[in-house]
Design a protein around this motif. Structure first.
Motif, PDB file in Angstrom:
ATOM      1  N   ASN A 208       0.791  -1.186  -0.051  1.00  0.00           N
ATOM      2  CA  ASN A 208      -0.127   0.142   0.039  1.00  0.00           C
ATOM      3  C   ASN A 208       1.089   1.103   0.115  1.00  0.00           C
ATOM      4  O   ASN A 208       2.052   1.251   0.131  1.00  0.00           O
ATOM      5  N   ARG A 209       0.320   2.317  -0.317  1.00  0.00           N
ATOM      6  CA  ARG A 209       1.189   3.518  -0.541  1.00  0.00           C
ATOM      7  C   ARG A 209       0.841   4.367   1.240  1.00  0.00           C
ATOM      8  O   ARG A 209      -0.021   3.934   1.869  1.00  0.00           O
ATOM      9  N   MET A 210       1.963   4.722   1.714  1.00  0.00           N
ATOM     10  CA  MET A 210       2.078   5.404   2.912  1.00  0.00           C
ATOM     11  C   MET A 210       1.184   6.360   3.130  1.00  0.00           C
ATOM     12  O   MET A 210       0.994   7.345   2.210  1.00  0.00           O
ATOM     13  N   PRO A 211       0.680   6.550   4.157  1.00  0.00           N
ATOM     14  CA  PRO A 211      -0.476   7.772   4.619  1.00  0.00           C
ATOM     15  C   PRO A 211       0.254   8.998   4.616  1.00  0.00           C
ATOM     16  O   PRO A 211       1.402   9.202   4.710  1.00  0.00           O
ATOM     17  N   LYS A 212      -0.718  10.221   4.774  1.00  0.00           N
ATOM     18  CA  LYS A 212      -0.360  11.513   5.172  1.00  0.00           C
ATOM     19  C   LYS A 212      -0.110  11.429   6.300  1.00  0.00           C
ATOM     20  O   LYS A 212      -0.414  10.679   7.296  1.00  0.00           O
ATOM     21  N   PRO A 213       0.584  12.476   7.191  1.00  0.00           N
ATOM     22  CA  PRO A 213       0.829  12.788   8.636  1.00  0.00           C
ATOM     23  C   PRO A 213      -0.748  12.779   9.253  1.00  0.00           C
ATOM     24  O   PRO A 213      -1.504  13.202   8.621  1.00  0.00           O
ATOM     25  N   GLY A 214      -0.616  11.807  10.441  1.00  0.00           N
ATOM     26  CA  GLY A 214      -1.830  11.815  11.228  1.00  0.00           C
ATOM     27  C   GLY A 214      -2.904  11.002  10.551  1.00  0.00           C
ATOM     28  O   GLY A 214      -3.917  10.912  11.066  1.00  0.00           O
ATOM     29  N   ARG A 215      -2.439  10.187   9.722  1.00  0.00           N
ATOM     30  CA  ARG A 215      -3.551   9.277   9.002  1.00  0.00           C
ATOM     31  C   ARG A 215      -2.729   7.699   9.006  1.00  0.00           C
ATOM     32  O   ARG A 215      -1.691   7.443   9.364  1.00  0.00           O
ATOM     33  N   ILE A 216      -3.846   6.761   9.015  1.00  0.00           N
ATOM     34  CA  ILE A 216      -3.356   5.242   8.847  1.00  0.00           C
ATOM     35  C   ILE A 216      -3.788   4.664   7.761  1.00  0.00           C
ATOM     36  O   ILE A 216      -4.435   5.019   7.048  1.00  0.00           O
ATOM     37  N   ILE A 217      -2.990   3.662   7.637  1.00  0.00           N
ATOM     38  CA  ILE A 217      -3.203   2.769   6.411  1.00  0.00           C
ATOM     39  C   ILE A 217      -2.926   1.322   6.938  1.00  0.00           C
ATOM     40  O   ILE A 217      -2.494   1.001   7.656  1.00  0.00           O
ATOM     41  N   LEU A 218      -3.841   0.408   6.147  1.00  0.00           N
ATOM     42  CA  LEU A 218      -3.712  -1.243   6.348  1.00  0.00           C
ATOM     43  C   LEU A 218      -2.828  -1.580   5.211  1.00  0.00           C
ATOM     44  O   LEU A 218      -3.244  -1.096   3.957  1.00  0.00           O
ATOM     45  N   THR A 219      -1.841  -2.501   5.471  1.00  0.00           N
ATOM     46  CA  THR A 219      -1.064  -2.938   4.197  1.00  0.00           C
ATOM     47  C   THR A 219      -0.599  -4.393   4.544  1.00  0.00           C
ATOM     48  O   THR A 219      -0.107  -4.641   5.541  1.00  0.00           O
ATOM     49  N   PRO A 220      -0.858  -5.086   3.180  1.00  0.00           N
ATOM     50  CA  PRO A 220      -0.005  -6.489   3.497  1.00  0.00           C
ATOM     51  C   PRO A 220       1.472  -6.351   3.204  1.00  0.00           C
ATOM     52  O   PRO A 220       1.595  -5.066   2.825  1.00  0.00           O
ATOM     53  N   MET A 221       2.288  -7.083   3.394  1.00  0.00           N
ATOM     54  CA  MET A 221       3.687  -7.226   3.051  1.00  0.00           C
ATOM     55  C   MET A 221       3.965  -8.459   2.319  1.00  0.00           C
ATOM     56  O   MET A 221       3.505  -9.678   2.765  1.00  0.00           O
ATOM     57  N   LEU A 222       4.754  -8.520   1.142  1.00  0.00           N
ATOM     58  CA  LEU A 222       5.107  -9.789   0.330  1.00  0.00           C
ATOM     59  C   LEU A 222       6.423 -10.148   0.348  1.00  0.00           C
ATOM     60  O   LEU A 222       7.146  -9.156   0.617  1.00  0.00           O
ATOM     61  N   ASN A 223       6.579 -11.490   0.101  1.00  0.00           N
ATOM     62  CA  ASN A 223       7.873 -12.035  -0.320  1.00  0.00           C
ATOM     63  C   ASN A 223       8.285 -11.855  -1.783  1.00  0.00           C
ATOM     64  O   ASN A 223       7.414 -11.269  -2.444  1.00  0.00           O
ATOM     65  N   GLU A 224       9.401 -11.973  -2.317  1.00  0.00           N
ATOM     66  CA  GLU A 224       9.610 -11.790  -3.648  1.00  0.00           C
ATOM     67  C   GLU A 224       8.759 -12.601  -4.633  1.00  0.00           C
ATOM     68  O   GLU A 224       8.416 -12.565  -5.858  1.00  0.00           O
ATOM     69  N   ARG A 225       8.301 -13.832  -3.916  1.00  0.00           N
ATOM     70  CA  ARG A 225       7.129 -14.731  -4.714  1.00  0.00           C
ATOM     71  C   ARG A 225       5.965 -14.056  -4.905  1.00  0.00           C
ATOM     72  O   ARG A 225       4.968 -14.795  -5.223  1.00  0.00           O
ATOM     73  N   GLY A 226       5.802 -13.056  -4.118  1.00  0.00           N
ATOM     74  CA  GLY A 226       4.285 -12.364  -4.003  1.00  0.00           C
ATOM     75  C   GLY A 226       3.426 -13.037  -3.062  1.00  0.00           C
ATOM     76  O   GLY A 226       2.248 -12.872  -3.081  1.00  0.00           O
ATOM     77  N   LYS A 227       3.904 -13.575  -2.098  1.00  0.00           N
ATOM     78  CA  LYS A 227       3.036 -14.453  -1.125  1.00  0.00           C
ATOM     79  C   LYS A 227       3.154 -13.526   0.071  1.00  0.00           C
ATOM     80  O   LYS A 227       4.128 -12.670   0.458  1.00  0.00           O
ATOM     81  N   LEU A 228       1.944 -13.717   0.966  1.00  0.00           N
ATOM     82  CA  LEU A 228       1.738 -12.737   2.207  1.00  0.00           C
ATOM     83  C   LEU A 228       2.771 -13.292   3.248  1.00  0.00           C
ATOM     84  O   LEU A 228       2.655 -14.232   3.747  1.00  0.00           O
ATOM     85  N   ILE A 229       3.708 -12.251   3.571  1.00  0.00           N
ATOM     86  CA  ILE A 229       4.130 -12.606   4.793  1.00  0.00           C
ATOM     87  C   ILE A 229       4.332 -11.495   6.199  1.00  0.00           C
ATOM     88  O   ILE A 229       4.866 -11.492   7.114  1.00  0.00           O
TER      89      ILE A 229
END
Length: 811
Positions: A511-532
Motif C-alpha cells: 500500500n501507499r504510505m499515509p499522510k501525516p496523522g493518518r493510518i493505512i492497512l497494508t500487506p507485505m509480500l515476499n519476492e514470490r508475491g506471497k503474504l508474509i
C-alpha cells in the motif's frame, strides 16, 4: 579437510546429513559436514526409528510426507539400505474425546491427500491382534507409517551427499565460530580452520552449545526417553505366519505409549508424565554412544496400562531397556531457519521426530539458503517464533510439559500452565480480580473472557461449545449495543524513523504510505508475491512512523526488516515490545466515553476514521488510532506501561453510565468474524497471494516498485488459484476451529483457516480457501464443512453480516 566451503553443516545426525544432501541436490557441491565423533553419535543412533505423516500442523505434515517419500530416492542414489518397513499404523482411542480428536486428524488428512481411515475397535483388533479391544472405542488407520534403520538412513543421506560432491569430516569437534566483517565465518575445529560462507547449526544434543558460540541461547532441551525391547513372542510369530506381514505400529493414547514389532518381539516406548530433562544447563562434549540409566519406576504407570491394553506383554520377558536423550523445543516442533541478527547463520535443531521430519527440514532449509525462501509455509518450525523471553528456565518448564503431553489431547480452548505467568502488564492483577480467564499470547498473559460474579473463572476444555459461550456472547453484545474495553498489549509495535523511512516502507509494503496523522492497512509480500505480513501503519510526521502487527511474528518480521535495511543508515527500525501497552474501546458509545477523558476534539470531523495522533487521556500521554478490529466505532489507545492503569481506570469510570464491559480475546475474534476480517497466521500466510486473500484494495500496483510486485501483477492477471471466502455454517454444538476440510459435490476442494460463533449476528461462521472458480457459488448448501467427523451444510457469505457498508466504523 578443505580450507573453504560454501557452507559448513555442524552435526552428523540424520538432520545434518539431510541438509548436506539437499544442499548438493540444489547445486551447492562445495559443502562440508563436520561431526565431533561418528555419524549418528548424538540422538540418532539410539532412536526407535519410527516415521509417520500425520501432524497437527498441515504444513508440517506436508514436509513429513515428503520425508517418507524421499527414502526410496536416497536408497537408490546411495546404494545404501534405509531398512524400510512400511507397515501402516494405528492410533488407538480409549475415550470418546480421543476418538473425536482422531476424526479431526482424519479430516485434516483428507485435504492433504492422506488415505487415513477411522475404524472400530474390532477392526483395530483385526489389524493388530495383540490389543484387547475392550479398552478402546475406535482408532485411526494410516497406511503410511513404519520404521527404518536410523544408522542406515543417516549413512544413505551421507553417501548420497558425497556422491554429489560433499565433504564429510569425522572425529573433529568445532571449537569456535568467528564471523568476519563480510558475514562469512571462520569455523575453528580440532583439525584446523575452515572458512565458510554459511554455517548451519544441526548440532542436536549440542545445538545449545553451538548457539552459545555466537552469543545466542536457543530454546532447546534434551529429555530422557525410554523404550524397551521384549524377548521373542510366540504370538507375533503366529501372526506373522498367518498373515505373511509384519505387525503394524500403534500409538496408545491411554497408556501414552507407542509400539511396533522389532524382529521377533516388540518395541514399546513411553512419553511418561514424570518427564525428566537431561543435562539441562550444558551438554558434555564427551557424551556419545552412551545410554542413560533406566528409571523403571518413572515409566511404570505407562507400562502398567500398556500391559493391560496389550495382554500378551504381561507374559513376555524384557530383553533391553533403552534410555537416551532427545532434544525438544518448547512446543515440540523443530527450530529451523536463519537467526535474526546473524548473517549466514542457520539452525536446524530440536527435530525430535527426525525420521518423520528430517527430509522435509533438510529440503526447506536448503531451499532457504540457496533460493532465499524455504518454498513452503514452515511458520510452525521457524526459529523466529520465539523471542528472547524463551529463557533457559522457560524452555525447561515448557519442554517438560510438552513431553509429558506428547500423546494427550490439546483442546482448542485449553491453555497450558507451565512457565506462567511469564510476562504481564500493569493490568494483570486487575484483570484477574474481575474474573478474567487468561491466555498465553507469545508468553504474555492476555484476557480471553471474563467470568461474572458467582461463575468460576476456568475453561471446561472441549472440542464443542463450552462454558465460556454465554459469557463471550454477553461481551460481544455489550460492544455492539453500547461500549466495551479490552487490553491490546499483545500486538507487536514498531517505530520506523529516518530520512529514508517512507521510501523504505513503500518498498516493503504493497500500500501507499499515509499522510501525516493518518493510518493505512497494508500487506507485505515476499519476492514470490506471497503474504508474509499484515500491518497497520500510522505516519506521525515526515521521517517517523508507527506500525502494528502480530506479536507472534515480531522476530520473524524484524529479521525481514533488518535484512532489507539500506546500508546508508537512513532508516532505523525499533521493536517497541512491551515498551508500549494499550487498551481499546469499541461500540456505538465509544466516542462518548472518550470525550469524557480528553480535552481534544474527538468528534467525527476533527478525528476521522483512520486518523492517528498523540493525545492526553486522563492526563496521561497516549497515542490514539481511530480504528478497531471489532469492525465497530472504536479507538486503540497506546501508552507506556506506567500510565496504563490510570488510563484504564479513567475509561472504566467514564463508561460506567453506558454499562461499559470488559471483553476478552475470544469476543474480539468473534466480532471480527462478523466483518469477514482475516488474521495473520490463519488467513494470511506465505502460501497465499494478496488477491487470493481478498486484500485487493490494499495492493497499489500503480505505485513505485515494491517487493513482490511482479508476482502480484501476475496473480492479478491470472486471478491466482484460490479465494478466501466466508461461510455461514449449519453447525450443531460445535463450530470450526481451523483446518477442517471444505466439501463440494462430494469432494474435498478446500480448507478452513479459522472460524467460530458470531454472537451478535447469531451465526456459526468459517473462513477458508477454495478454488476461485467456486467462489461465486452462493447456492444454499452448495458446500459442506466437516466438523468432528460430521459434514455440515455451509453457504458462502459474500458480505459481512454486520454493517456491510462499514457505516459504524466511520460514523
Amino acid at each position: 579437510m578443505k580450507s573453504h566451503a560454501k557452507a559448513v553443516v555442524i552435526g552428523g545426525g540424520v538432520v545434518g546429513a539431510s541438509i548436506l544432501y539437499h544442499l548438493t541436490k540444489l547445486g551447492w557441491h562445495d559443502v562440508t559436514l563436520i561431526e565431533r565423533s561418528e555419524l549418528t553419535s548424538g540422538s540418532t543412533w539410539h532412536a526407535a526409528g519410527g516415521f509417520h505423516t500425520l501432524n497437527g500442523d498441515p504444513n508440517v505434515a506436508k514436509l513429513q510426507a515428503y520425508t517418507v517419500n524421499l527414502y526410496k530416492e536416497i536408497e537408490a542414489l546411495s546404494e545404501q539400505s534405509c531398512g524400510l518397513h512400511l507397515t501402516g499404523g494405528l492410533q488407538l482411542a480409549d475415550t470418546p474425546e480421543r476418538l473425536e480428536w482422531l476424526k479431526m486428524a482424519h479430516a485434516r488428512g483428507r485435504y492433504l491427500g492422506m488415505e487415513t481411515e477411522i475404524i472400530s475397535a474390532k477392526e483395530a483388533k483385526d489389524l493388530l491382534p495383540l490389543i484387547d479391544e475392550k479398552h478402546f472405542v475406535g482408532a485411526l488407520f494410516d497406511p503410511i507409517e513404519g520404521h527404518l534403520d536410523p544408522s542406515g538412513t543417516t549413512h544413505a543421506y551421507a553417501k548420497a551427499a558425497r556422491k554429489n560432491g560433499a565433504e564429510i569430516v569425522l572425529r573433529n569437534r568445532v571449537m569456535e565460530l568467528v564471523q568476519r566483517e563480510d558475514g562469512s565465518w571462520d569455523v575453528v575445529t580440532e583439525q584446523g580452520t575452515i572458512h565458510a560462507d554459511h554455517v548451519v547449526n544441526a548440532g542436536g544434543l549440542w545445538a545449545r552449545e553451538v548457539g552459545r558460540m555466537v552469543g545466542i541461547e536457543l530454546p532447546v532441551l534434551a529429555m530422557e526417553h525410554h523404550y524397551l525391547l521384549t524377548d521373542d513372542m510366540p504370538e507375533i510369530a503366529e501372526i506373522n505366519a498367518s498373515t505373511g506381514k509384519e505387525l503394524i505400529h500403534a500409538i496408545d493414547f491411554g497408556g501414552e505409549i507407542y509400539t511396533r514389532q522389532e524382529r521377533g518381539g516388540m518395541l514399546l516406548g513411553t512419553y511418561e508424565r514424570a518427564a525428566t530433562p537431561w543435562s539441562p544447563k550444558e551438554t558434555p562434549w564427551d557424551f556419545g554412544h552412551e545410554l542413560l540409566e533406566p528409571d523403571l519406576e518413572r515409566i511404570a504407570p505407562s507400562l502398567e496400562v500398556g500391559f493391560e491394553h496389550f495382554p500378551a506383554l504381561k507374559h513376555t520377558g524384557i530383553k533391553q531397556f533403552i534410555n537416551g536423550p532427545f532434544t525438544f523445543a518448547p512446543d515440540g516442533n523443530p527450530l529451523v531457519g536463519p537467526v535474526r541478527g546473524l548473517k549466514n547463520y542457520w539452525v536446524a535443531c530440536a527435530v525430535m521426530a527426525g525420521f518423520s521430519q528430517g527430509g522435509g527440514v533438510g529440503l526447506a532449509l536448503a531451499n532457504w539458503m540457496v533460493e532465499g525462501d524455504p518454498g513452503f509455509d514452515i511458520w510452525g518450525m521457524d526459529v523466529a517464533r520465539y523471542g528472547n523471553w524463551a529463557t533457559l528456565a522457560y524452555t525447561n518448564a515448557k519442554v517438560r510439559e510438552n513431553y509429558s503431553r506428547r500423546f494427550r489431547i490439546r483442546y482448542p480452548n485449553e491453555e497450558l500452565p507451565a512457565a506462567r505467568p511469564h510476562q504481564t502488564t500493569p493490568l494483570y492483577d486487575c484483570m484477574l480480580a474481575q474474573g478474567a480467564v487468561m491466555g498465553d499470547s507469545w508468553a504474555l498473559e492476555t484476557p480471553l473472557w471474563f467470568a461474572p460474579d458467582g461463575v468460576e473463572a476456568k475453561d471446561i476444555v472441549s472440542f464443542r461449545r463450552s462454558n465460556d459461550f454465554e459469557h463471550v456472547k454477553a461481551e460481544c453484545l455489550a460492544v455492539r449495543e453500547s461500549v466495551g474495553i479490552t487490553e491490546i498489549a499483545n500486538f507487536a509495535k514498531y517505530e520506523i524513523t529516518g530520512v529514508g523511512a517512507e521510501t523504505w516502507l513503500n518498498r516493503l509494503m504493497t500500500n501507499r504510505m499515509p499522510k501525516p496523522g493518518r493510518i493505512i492497512l497494508t500487506p507485505m509480500l515476499n519476492e514470490r508475491g506471497k503474504l508474509i505480513g499484515d500491518f497497520t501503519i500510522a505516519k506521525v510526521a515526515d521521517g517517523r512512523f508507527y506500525m502494528w502487527g502480530s506479536s507472534q511474528a515480531e522476530i520473524y518480521h524484524m529479521r525481514w526488516f533488518e535484512n532489507h535495511l539500506p546500508d546508508d543508515g537512513s532508516v532505523r527500525v525499533r521493536a517497541i515490545g512491551l515498551g508500549w501497552v494499550g487498551v481499546s474501546i469499541a461500540g456505538p458509545k465509544a466516542r462518548e466515553v472518550l470525550e469524557k477523558v480528553v480535552v481534544t476534539d474527538v468528534f467525527n470531523e476533527a478525528f476521522r476514521f483512520m486518523d492517528a495522533r498523540a493525545m492526553d487521556i486522563a492526563g496521561a500521554p497516549c497515542f490514539v488510532n481511530r480504528i478497531s478490529y471489532t469492525g465497530d466505532l472504536g479507538y486503540e489507545i497506546w501508552m507506556t506501561p506506567e500510565y496504563e492503569r490510570r488510563v484504564y481506570d479513567a475509561l472504566k469510570q467514564a463508561g460506567a453510565d453506558f454499562g461499559i464491559r470488559d471483553f476478552g480475546m475470544r469476543a474480539l475474534l468473534s466480532l471480527r468474524l462478523e466483518k469477514n476480517f482475516g488474521t495473520w497466521f490463519r488467513e494470511f500466510r506465505p502460501i497465499y497471494g494478496p488477491f487470493e486473500a481478498g486484500l485487493d484494495r490494499f495492493v497499489r500496483l500503480d505505485k513505485e516498485d515494491f517487493i513482490g510486485r511482479d508476482a502480484a501483477v501476475a496473480e492479478k492477471e491470472t486471478g491466482g488459484k484460490l479465494r478466501r471466502v466466508s461461510f455461514i455454517v449449519d453447525a450443531g454444538d460445535a463450530d470450526v476451529i481451523g483446518d477442517e476440510p471444505i466439501w463440494h459435490d462430494n469432494e474435498v476442494i478446500g480448507w478452513v483457516t479459522s472460524g467460530g460463533y458470531a454472537h451478535f449476528v447469531d451465526a456459526s461462521l468459517a473462513q477458508g480457501y477454495i478454488p476461485k472458480e467456486l467462489a461465486d457459488n452462493l447456492d444454499e448448501g452448495a458446500f459442506e464443512i466437516e466438523i468432528i467427523g460430521e459434514r455440515r451444510k455451509a453457504r458462502i457469505n459474500p458480505e459481512p453480516l454486520f454493517d456491510p457498508q462499514a457505516l459504524r466504523m466511520r460514523g
